[in-house]
Scaffold this active site. Structure first.
Site, PDB file in Angstrom:
ATOM      1  N   ASN A  16       8.795   0.564  25.579  1.00  0.00           N
ATOM      2  CA  ASN A  16       8.640   0.921  24.332  1.00  0.00           C
ATOM      3  C   ASN A  16       9.436   0.521  23.301  1.00  0.00           C
ATOM      4  O   ASN A  16       9.565   0.711  22.040  1.00  0.00           O
ATOM      5  CB  ASN A  16       8.326   2.618  24.274  1.00  0.00           C
ATOM      6  CG  ASN A  16       9.646   3.106  24.578  1.00  0.00           C
ATOM      7  OD1 ASN A  16      10.715   2.587  24.698  1.00  0.00           O
ATOM      8  ND2 ASN A  16       9.775   4.484  24.308  1.00  0.00           N
ATOM      9  N   TYR A  70      21.801   7.396  28.102  1.00  0.00           N
ATOM     10  CA  TYR A  70      20.688   8.430  28.553  1.00  0.00           C
ATOM     11  C   TYR A  70      21.053   9.513  29.323  1.00  0.00           C
ATOM     12  O   TYR A  70      20.214  10.201  30.006  1.00  0.00           O
ATOM     13  CB  TYR A  70      19.692   7.589  29.028  1.00  0.00           C
ATOM     14  CG  TYR A  70      18.713   6.730  28.318  1.00  0.00           C
ATOM     15  CD1 TYR A  70      17.999   7.275  27.218  1.00  0.00           C
ATOM     16  CD2 TYR A  70      18.365   5.447  28.689  1.00  0.00           C
ATOM     17  CE1 TYR A  70      17.149   6.477  26.230  1.00  0.00           C
ATOM     18  CE2 TYR A  70      17.544   4.553  27.674  1.00  0.00           C
ATOM     19  CZ  TYR A  70      16.982   5.266  26.484  1.00  0.00           C
ATOM     20  OH  TYR A  70      16.188   4.532  25.782  1.00  0.00           O
ATOM     21  N   THR A 128       7.320   8.585  21.548  1.00  0.00           N
ATOM     22  CA  THR A 128       7.931   8.026  22.877  1.00  0.00           C
ATOM     23  C   THR A 128       6.774   7.071  23.509  1.00  0.00           C
ATOM     24  O   THR A 128       7.392   6.061  23.852  1.00  0.00           O
ATOM     25  CB  THR A 128       8.326   8.928  23.515  1.00  0.00           C
ATOM     26  OG1 THR A 128       9.405   9.868  22.758  1.00  0.00           O
ATOM     27  CG2 THR A 128       9.138   8.544  24.875  1.00  0.00           C
ATOM     28  N   LYS A 174      15.436  -2.765  22.898  1.00  0.00           N
ATOM     29  CA  LYS A 174      15.712  -2.735  24.298  1.00  0.00           C
ATOM     30  C   LYS A 174      15.259  -3.922  24.882  1.00  0.00           C
ATOM     31  O   LYS A 174      14.837  -4.942  24.353  1.00  0.00           O
ATOM     32  CB  LYS A 174      14.666  -1.587  24.868  1.00  0.00           C
ATOM     33  CG  LYS A 174      15.083  -0.460  24.601  1.00  0.00           C
ATOM     34  CD  LYS A 174      14.198   0.773  25.152  1.00  0.00           C
ATOM     35  CE  LYS A 174      14.431   2.229  24.417  1.00  0.00           C
ATOM     36  NZ  LYS A 174      13.544   3.383  25.127  1.00  0.00           N
ATOM     37  N   GLU A 220      26.053   8.157  20.003  1.00  0.00           N
ATOM     38  CA  GLU A 220      25.666   7.065  20.398  1.00  0.00           C
ATOM     39  C   GLU A 220      26.505   5.680  19.891  1.00  0.00           C
ATOM     40  O   GLU A 220      26.780   4.681  20.373  1.00  0.00           O
ATOM     41  CB  GLU A 220      24.111   6.856  20.316  1.00  0.00           C
ATOM     42  CG  GLU A 220      23.340   7.728  21.039  1.00  0.00           C
ATOM     43  CD  GLU A 220      22.149   8.106  20.747  1.00  0.00           C
ATOM     44  OE1 GLU A 220      21.552   7.238  19.764  1.00  0.00           O
ATOM     45  OE2 GLU A 220      21.270   8.672  21.199  1.00  0.00           O
ATOM     46  N   HIS A 243      14.977   1.976  20.804  1.00  0.00           N
ATOM     47  CA  HIS A 243      15.706   3.241  20.892  1.00  0.00           C
ATOM     48  C   HIS A 243      15.950   3.673  19.455  1.00  0.00           C
ATOM     49  O   HIS A 243      16.420   2.668  18.625  1.00  0.00           O
ATOM     50  CB  HIS A 243      16.740   3.241  21.536  1.00  0.00           C
ATOM     51  CG  HIS A 243      17.776   4.366  21.674  1.00  0.00           C
ATOM     52  ND1 HIS A 243      17.536   5.688  22.063  1.00  0.00           N
ATOM     53  CD2 HIS A 243      18.574   4.726  20.514  1.00  0.00           C
ATOM     54  CE1 HIS A 243      18.477   6.666  21.725  1.00  0.00           C
ATOM     55  NE2 HIS A 243      18.965   6.032  20.936  1.00  0.00           N
ATOM     56  N   PHE A 298      11.932   9.647  35.897  1.00  0.00           N
ATOM     57  CA  PHE A 298      12.073   8.662  35.252  1.00  0.00           C
ATOM     58  C   PHE A 298      13.413   7.917  35.108  1.00  0.00           C
ATOM     59  O   PHE A 298      13.551   6.706  34.618  1.00  0.00           O
ATOM     60  CB  PHE A 298      11.273   8.457  34.253  1.00  0.00           C
ATOM     61  CG  PHE A 298      11.544   9.212  32.809  1.00  0.00           C
ATOM     62  CD1 PHE A 298      12.791   8.806  32.185  1.00  0.00           C
ATOM     63  CD2 PHE A 298      11.134  10.490  32.729  1.00  0.00           C
ATOM     64  CE1 PHE A 298      13.180   9.527  31.066  1.00  0.00           C
ATOM     65  CE2 PHE A 298      11.524  11.324  31.663  1.00  0.00           C
ATOM     66  CZ  PHE A 298      12.466  10.927  30.894  1.00  0.00           C
ATOM     67  N   ARG A 344       6.453   1.168  17.620  1.00  0.00           N
ATOM     68  CA  ARG A 344       6.089   1.105  19.320  1.00  0.00           C
ATOM     69  C   ARG A 344       4.506   1.071  19.043  1.00  0.00           C
ATOM     70  O   ARG A 344       4.081   0.258  20.014  1.00  0.00           O
ATOM     71  CB  ARG A 344       6.444   2.547  19.689  1.00  0.00           C
ATOM     72  CG  ARG A 344       8.013   2.483  20.123  1.00  0.00           C
ATOM     73  CD  ARG A 344       8.250   3.910  20.219  1.00  0.00           C
ATOM     74  NE  ARG A 344       9.850   4.133  20.864  1.00  0.00           N
ATOM     75  CZ  ARG A 344      10.575   5.094  21.334  1.00  0.00           C
ATOM     76  NH1 ARG A 344       9.989   6.165  21.062  1.00  0.00           N
ATOM     77  NH2 ARG A 344      11.681   4.992  21.666  1.00  0.00           N
ATOM     78  N   ARG A 366      13.413   7.501  12.937  1.00  0.00           N
ATOM     79  CA  ARG A 366      12.396   8.049  14.080  1.00  0.00           C
ATOM     80  C   ARG A 366      11.078   7.959  13.599  1.00  0.00           C
ATOM     81  O   ARG A 366       9.934   7.568  14.628  1.00  0.00           O
ATOM     82  CB  ARG A 366      12.704   9.426  14.576  1.00  0.00           C
ATOM     83  CG  ARG A 366      13.928   9.623  14.936  1.00  0.00           C
ATOM     84  CD  ARG A 366      14.001   9.271  16.761  1.00  0.00           C
ATOM     85  NE  ARG A 366      13.262  10.186  17.467  1.00  0.00           N
ATOM     86  CZ  ARG A 366      13.211  10.199  18.758  1.00  0.00           C
ATOM     87  NH1 ARG A 366      14.186   9.421  19.416  1.00  0.00           N
ATOM     88  NH2 ARG A 366      12.439  10.978  19.392  1.00  0.00           N
TER      89      ARG A 366
HETATM   90  P1  DAT Z   1      12.718   8.559  22.802  1.00  0.00           P
HETATM   91  O1  DAT Z   1      13.238   7.085  23.366  1.00  0.00           O
HETATM   92  O2  DAT Z   1      11.418   8.581  21.777  1.00  0.00           O
HETATM   93  O3  DAT Z   1      13.640   9.369  22.167  1.00  0.00           O
HETATM   94  P2  DAT Z   1      13.256  10.042  25.186  1.00  0.00           P
HETATM   95  O4  DAT Z   1      14.731  10.258  24.652  1.00  0.00           O
HETATM   96  O5  DAT Z   1      12.229  11.510  25.471  1.00  0.00           O
HETATM   97  O6  DAT Z   1      12.367   9.215  24.252  1.00  0.00           O
HETATM   98  O7  DAT Z   1      13.033   9.200  26.563  1.00  0.00           O
HETATM   99  C1  DAT Z   1      14.091   8.097  26.437  1.00  0.00           C
HETATM  100  C2  DAT Z   1      13.255   7.034  27.111  1.00  0.00           C
HETATM  101  O8  DAT Z   1      12.842   7.351  28.388  1.00  0.00           O
HETATM  102  C3  DAT Z   1      12.007   6.739  26.533  1.00  0.00           C
HETATM  103  O9  DAT Z   1      12.100   5.894  25.271  1.00  0.00           O
HETATM  104  C4  DAT Z   1      11.067   5.946  27.652  1.00  0.00           C
HETATM  105  C5  DAT Z   1      11.703   6.655  28.684  1.00  0.00           C
HETATM  106  N1  DAT Z   1      10.631   7.963  28.925  1.00  0.00           N
HETATM  107  C6  DAT Z   1      10.687   9.145  28.432  1.00  0.00           C
HETATM  108  N2  DAT Z   1       9.818   9.916  28.887  1.00  0.00           N
HETATM  109  C7  DAT Z   1       9.305   9.350  30.094  1.00  0.00           C
HETATM  110  C8  DAT Z   1       8.363   9.615  31.031  1.00  0.00           C
HETATM  111  N3  DAT Z   1       7.479  10.683  30.923  1.00  0.00           N
HETATM  112  N4  DAT Z   1       7.998   8.723  31.984  1.00  0.00           N
HETATM  113  C9  DAT Z   1       8.616   7.360  31.906  1.00  0.00           C
HETATM  114  N5  DAT Z   1       9.497   7.103  30.887  1.00  0.00           N
HETATM  115  C10 DAT Z   1       9.895   7.905  30.021  1.00  0.00           C
HETATM  116 MG    MG Z   2      15.550   9.972  23.071  1.00  0.00          MG
END
Ligand code: DAT
Ligand code: MG
Length: 151
Positions: free
Chosen positions: A114, A51, A93, A11, A128, A117, A59, A104, A87
């Site tokens: 973080n 996303y 996350t 990212k 994706e 991805h 968020f 991370r 992963r």
């Molecule tokens: P991951 O990236 O571990 O698959 P995710 O798909 O749940 O996590 O979320 C995508 C991204 O969105 C994540 O990398 C960071 C952001 N994100 C997720 N949950 C969040 C939250 N509660 N507050 C702020 N950003 C968040």
């Molecule tokens: Mg995800």
């Protein structure tokens, strides 16, 4: 299958911080095969599609702002169990909840910064990869080390 693929993306925070080489190195050293790689500043449309599962969450707008704020490095790695192992290598996350040794945890603190991805399932990976790459942008080749990585 040895041909399983995952979509991995550094990212904008990871690019600004110079972590691209280290991230690629971790996957290479593990034995995963790099089949796709490009640097781009994603459009809002692409970021929102990527996303889409988070559309409507509080968020989401910030997440799209962040992803489109700079260059990302889009990667496809191939190998046995690469989605789940990727992963595990990435961590949780929330970087503060990630075990030491994960990407991370080793480089991050806040959830909105973080670094990386990684696809969360084989189905997500296929969606994706098709979203970020054309078929002719993925390389078909056999690394000479294959027989020394797989028995
Ligand atoms: P991951 O990236 O571990 O698959 P995710 O798909 O749940 O996590 O979320 C995508 C991204 O969105 C994540 O990398 C960071 C952001 N994100 C997720 N949950 C969040 C939250 N509660 N507050 C702020 N950003 C968040
Ligand atoms: Mg995800």
């Amino acid at each position: 299958a040895v041909t399983e693929r995952s979509f991995i993306m550094v990212k904008p925070d990871g690019v600004h911080r110079g972590l691209v080489g280290d991230i690629i190195k971790r996957f290479e050293q593990r034995g995963y095969k790099l089949v796709g790689c490009k640097v781009l500043v994603p459009s809002r449309e692409l970021a929102a599609k990527h996303y889409a599962e988070h559309d409507g969450k509080p968020f989401f707008p910030k997440l799209v702002d962040f992803l489109t704020s700079g260059a990302v490095v889009a990667l496809v790695f191939e190998g046995k169990d690469v989605v789940k192992t990727g992963r595990t290598m990435i961590g949780a996350t929330n970087p503060l909840a990630s075990p030491p040794g994960t990407i991370r945890a080793d480089y991050g603190i806040d959830v909105g910064r973080n670094i990386i991805h990684g696809s969360d399932s084989v189905d997500s990976a296929m969606r994706e990869i098709a979203l970020w790459f054309r078929a002719d942008e993925l390389a078909n080749y056999t690394p000479v080390a294959t027989a020394w990585i797989y028995e």
